[in-house]
Design an enzyme around this catalytic site. Structure first.
Site, PDB file in Angstrom:
ATOM      1  N   GLY A 298      -9.401  -8.739  -1.335  1.00  0.00           N
ATOM      2  CA  GLY A 298     -10.605  -7.937  -1.080  1.00  0.00           C
ATOM      3  C   GLY A 298     -11.759  -8.409  -0.002  1.00  0.00           C
ATOM      4  O   GLY A 298     -12.153  -9.575   0.291  1.00  0.00           O
TER       5      GLY A 298
ATOM      6  N   CYS B 152      -2.885  -1.770 -10.033  1.00  0.00           N
ATOM      7  CA  CYS B 152      -3.561  -0.624  -9.392  1.00  0.00           C
ATOM      8  C   CYS B 152      -4.791   0.081 -10.127  1.00  0.00           C
ATOM      9  O   CYS B 152      -4.284  -0.040 -11.666  1.00  0.00           O
ATOM     10  CB  CYS B 152      -1.966   0.192  -9.350  1.00  0.00           C
TER      11      CYS B 152
ATOM     12  N   MET C 198       1.136  -1.207  -0.352  1.00  0.00           N
ATOM     13  CA  MET C 198       0.415   0.397   0.425  1.00  0.00           C
ATOM     14  C   MET C 198       1.278   0.894   0.076  1.00  0.00           C
ATOM     15  O   MET C 198       1.438   1.567   0.921  1.00  0.00           O
ATOM     16  CB  MET C 198      -0.717  -0.030   1.229  1.00  0.00           C
TER      17      MET C 198
END
Length: 382
Positions: free
Chosen positions: A216, A112, A28
Site C-alpha cells: 500500500g 480482492c 494485478m
C-alpha cells in the site's frame, strides 16, 4: 503504537524459497501476465506473481483459466495467486499447480475488493469467516507441502473500520502453516482510495511470528525502505506504483542493497521500455492481441510527459509493432522525466464504497467449513 526502527532486510525467506531483495510484484488483473512479469524481472530481482486465478477453474480444466497459466521461458521461479472459497477445490488446485506446472510459490487471495468477488464471500470478505479461512489455508498448505512449495496469503485490514479482520487472519495463517502474510493497509470498503494504514502493518508484525509483507502506497523505492523500517515488515508488495514504471524494480533492488537511487528516464528511454513491453506481449500473445493488451499501458507510461493528445490517442489504438514504432518516433527523446510525478498515486483510486456481501454474511464469524459458490472462470484475473 510506538515502533522502533527496524533494520532493512536483504532477503525474504518463504520456507525453502529465498527472495532477494524482499520485493514482490502484486498480482494485478490484466497486468501481471507473463510478458509484464518478464519486463519487471529484467529490471530487478524479486518475486513476480501472476494474475489471480480461480481454484475451481484449474480443477475443472477451464480453458480461460488455464490460458492464464503461462510462464516466460526465463521465469525460473513460478508464483501463482489462487482464489477460492471451497477448501476442497483450493487443495486440489494447489496440488495441480505444484505437480503439473512446477509452481514454486502459491499465494491465496483474501483481499480482492471487487464486488463480483465479495458478493460471493470471496476475496476481502472471506477472512470474516475465521474457520473457513483456516480450512482453506490448511487445505492449500497440506497439498503443497509434499512438493516443498510455500503457501502465503494476502489480505486487507478488514471489510470496513467496524469489521476488522487482519489480526485474526494473521493468527489463523500462522496456525495453518502459511509461510507469510501480506497486508494491504486498507479495508475492502476503501478499495484503492485514501491512504494505506502502515500502522496496521506494524501491529500485525507484533502479533504474529511469521513474516509480514507490507502493501500500500509504495510509489518510490524510498517508500519501501521507510515501510520496512517503520513497521518491521519482512518485505514489500508493490502494485500500482510500477504501472508504466517497470524500472521501479531496479530502484527497489538498489535501495534494499543500501543505495539511494531514483531512476529518471528521458522520454526516449521510456519509449524504448514501451517498445520492449509491446514486443514481449506480442511474443506471448501474437501481434494483434499483444498490441491490444499494450494499449492500456500507454497512459501510465506517458503520465506527466508533454506528449500531445492526438499522439496519445493514436498510441492507445495501436494495432501493430510497425505502427507503434512510427508513433514512438514522434515522441521527443530528450524530454526530461516529469519529477512532479514522483511519489504520487498511479492507477485506479476511486472513493470508499459499501461492500457487497452475501446475505447474512456478518451475522457470525464462524463459517463452519461453508462451501460457497465458486465459478470456474468468472473471477480469474480478478
Amino acid at each position: 503504537m510506538t515502533t522502533t526502527a527496524a533494520a532493512v532486510p536483504r532477503e525474504l525467506v518463504l520456507g525453502p524459497l529465498r527472495v532477494g531483495p524482499p520485493v514482490v510484484l502484486a498480482p494485478m488483473a490484466g497486468i501481471t501476465n507473463a510478458a509484464y512479469r518478464r519486463l519487471c524481472r529484467e529490471q530487478g530481482a524479486g518475486l513476480y506473481v501472476c494474475e489471480m486465478i480461480t481454484s475451481r477453474g484449474i480443477v475443472e480444466r477451464d480453458e480461460v483459466t488455464l490460458s492464464m497459466l503461462v510462464f516466460d521461458e526465463l521465469e525460473d521461479v513460478r508464483s501463482v495467486q489462487l482464489y477460492g472459497t471451497d477448501p476442497v477445490y483450493v487443495g486440489k488446485a494447489a496440488e495441480i499447480l505444484c505437480a503439473e506446472y512446477g509452481v514454486a510459490h502459491i499465494d491465496l487471495n483474501f483481499g480482492c475488493p471487487v464486488p463480483k468477488v465479495t458478493r460471493k464471500g470471496g476475496g476481502g470478505a472471506l477472512p470474516w469467516k475465521r474457520r473457513l479461512l483456516g480450512d482453506i489455508l490448511t487445505a492449500a498448505v497440506k497439498a503443497a507441502e509434499p512438493y516443498g512449495v510455500p503457501v502465503t496469503m494476502k489480505t486487507r485490514k478488514g471489510i470496513d473500520d467496524d469489521h476488522l479482520t487482519y489480526l485474526d487472519a494473521g493468527r489463523v495463517a500462522q496456525e495453518s502453516g502459511a509461510a507469510a502474510i501480506a497486508l494491504h493497509g486498507r479495508t475492502v470498503s476503501q478499495a484503492y482510495s485514501g491512504t494505506a494504514d502502515w500502522e496496521a502493518i506494524g501491529n500485525l508484525v507484533s502479533h504474529v511470528d511469521i513474516p509480514v509483507l507490507g502493501n500500500g502506497d509504495i510509489w518510490e523505492a524510498a517508500d519501501a525502505i521507510r515501510m520496512v523500517t517503520e513497521t518491521g515488515a519482512a518485505g514489500v508488495v508493490v502494485g500500482r506504483g510500477c504501472l508504466g514504471r517497470p524500472w521501479l524494480f531496479r530502484d527497489l533492488a538498489a535501495a534494499f542493497a543500501g543505495q539511494q537511487v531514483a531512476t529518471l528516464p528521458t522520454l526516449g528511454e521510456v519509449a524504448a521500455m514501451m517498445r520492449r513491453h509491446a514486443e514481449l506481449l506480442c511474443q506471448h500473445m501474437g501481434e494483434e492481441r499483444g498490441c491490444k493488451e499494450f494499449r492500456k499501458h500507454v497512459s501510465w507510461y506517458l503520465k506527466g510527459f508533454a506528449a500531445g493528445g492526438e499522439l496519445r490517442r493514436s498510441l492507445a489504438l495501436v494495432t501493430s509493432l510497425r505502427a507503434l514504432d512510427e508513433l514512438l518516433a514522434r515522441l521527443d527523446p530528450d524530454e526530461a522525466f516529469p519529477v512532479a510525478e514522483l511519489g504520487t498515486p498511479r492507477g485506479r483510486q476511486g472513493s470508499p464504497r459499501r461492500v457487497v456481501l452475501p446475505e447474512g454474511w456478518l451475522d457470525d464469524t464462524d463459517g463452519t467449513g461453508t462451501a460457497l459458490r465458486e465459478d470456474a472462470a468468472e473471477m480469474s484475473g480478478g
